[in-house]
Design a protein around this motif. Structure first.
Motif, short mmCIF file in Angstrom:
data_model
loop_
_atom_site.label_atom_id
_atom_site.label_comp_id
_atom_site.label_asym_id
_atom_site.label_seq_id
_atom_site.Cartn_x
_atom_site.Cartn_y
_atom_site.Cartn_z
N ARG A 55 0.86 -1.19 0.00
CA ARG A 55 0.00 0.00 0.00
C ARG A 55 0.89 1.24 0.00
NH1 ARG A 55 -4.57 -2.34 4.21
NH2 ARG A 55 -5.90 -3.26 2.58
N ILE A 56 0.57 2.17 -0.88
CA ILE A 56 1.39 3.37 -1.07
C ILE A 56 0.56 4.61 -0.77
CG2 ILE A 56 2.79 4.66 -2.72
CD1 ILE A 56 3.17 2.03 -4.26
N ALA A 57 1.16 5.57 -0.10
CA ALA A 57 0.47 6.82 0.25
C ALA A 57 1.49 7.95 0.29
CB ALA A 57 -0.24 6.68 1.60
N GLY A 58 1.00 9.17 0.51
CA GLY A 58 1.86 10.33 0.66
C GLY A 58 1.77 11.30 -0.50
N SER A 59 2.02 12.57 -0.20
CA SER A 59 1.85 13.65 -1.19
C SER A 59 2.87 13.61 -2.31
CB SER A 59 1.93 15.01 -0.47
OG SER A 59 3.25 15.23 0.01
N SER A 60 3.98 12.89 -2.12
CA SER A 60 5.03 12.85 -3.15
C SER A 60 5.06 11.55 -3.93
CB SER A 60 6.41 13.08 -2.50
OG SER A 60 6.46 14.35 -1.87
N ALA A 61 4.12 10.64 -3.65
CA ALA A 61 4.14 9.34 -4.31
C ALA A 61 3.87 9.46 -5.80
CB ALA A 61 3.13 8.40 -3.65
N HIS A 62 2.91 10.29 -6.15
CA HIS A 62 2.53 10.44 -7.56
C HIS A 62 2.57 11.93 -7.91
CE1 HIS A 62 1.01 9.17 -11.36
NE2 HIS A 62 -0.18 9.69 -11.22
N ASN A 63 3.77 12.51 -7.83
CA ASN A 63 3.94 13.94 -8.04
C ASN A 63 5.34 14.18 -8.63
OD1 ASN A 63 4.40 16.80 -7.66
ND2 ASN A 63 2.63 16.78 -6.28
#
Length: 200
Positions: free
Chosen positions: A12-20
């Motif tokens: 499971r992946i999260a965080g504001s920089s994961a897809h940015n």
């Protein structure tokens, strides 16, 4: 925990920089202050790099805030967190820390995953003393640029971690300035000393 192996069934992946991609590239790239978002096209976010590299039998789930519907815990959580791009005085802050959103995303993953790897995307050390002891693994990606697959390469062991800190990582702002050998302004110990890190 690292490198990730084929027996990891769910990530499971999260965080504001994961897809940015803009955050990965930082300032002085597309624009003077950088871009907060997925531009330019043709680049690869860290999330996309992980999705492409994960083993065929591994289920990869993503939610920026770390909110997932399944009650069963995932084997691994990866929180990709960090700062928005900035240049010169626009980034000045007395106490650079993780955003409340990113801290919450880490906590959400910790509640829903057996182990959590925290990847920080930033051009400078952040004050993480209050959070770091709860991390199962910490990767400082700095500003990896347009190819997030490079971060996936080290997470999955295709390439070895080789980075070491060129300067001490401060524990709190009152320590500044810090000499290269780790002597702080208030006489306390730094969070990580110079040359801390991994090598082949």
């Amino acid at each position: 925990i690292l490198p990730l192996t084929a027996d990891v069934h769910r990530i499971r992946i999260a965080g504001s920089s994961a897809h940015n991609i803009g955050k990965q590239m930082g300032a002085w790239t597309i624009e003077w202050q950088g871009v907060d978002g997925n531009w330019p096209t043709g680049a690869t976010s860290i999330l996309q790099g992980i999705q492409a590299r994960a083993h065929a039998s591994t289920q990869v789930e993503y939610n920026q805030l770390g909110i997932f519907s399944g009650k069963e815990k995932a084997d691994i959580g990866i929180a990709v967190v960090g700062e928005k791009p900035y240049a010169e005085g626009w980034g000045d802050t007395e106490y650079p820390i993780l955003s409340e959103e990113d801290v919450r995303a880490i906590q959400n993953l910790q509640a829903q995953c057996e182990k959590v790897v925290v990847v920080i995307v930033s051009g400078r050390p952040l004050f993480i003393k209050n959070e770091v002891d709860s991390f199962d693994a910490l990767v400082m990606a700095w500003l990896p640029g347009s190819e997030g697959a490079g971060v996936a390469d080290v997470l999955f062991g295709d390439t070895s971690f080789t980075g070491k800190l060129p300067l001490p990582w401060p524990d709190h702002t009152e320590q500044l300035p810090i000499t290269t050998d780790g002597h702080t302004a208030d006489g306390t110990s730094v969070l990580f000393p110079r040359s801390f890190g991994l090598k082949k």
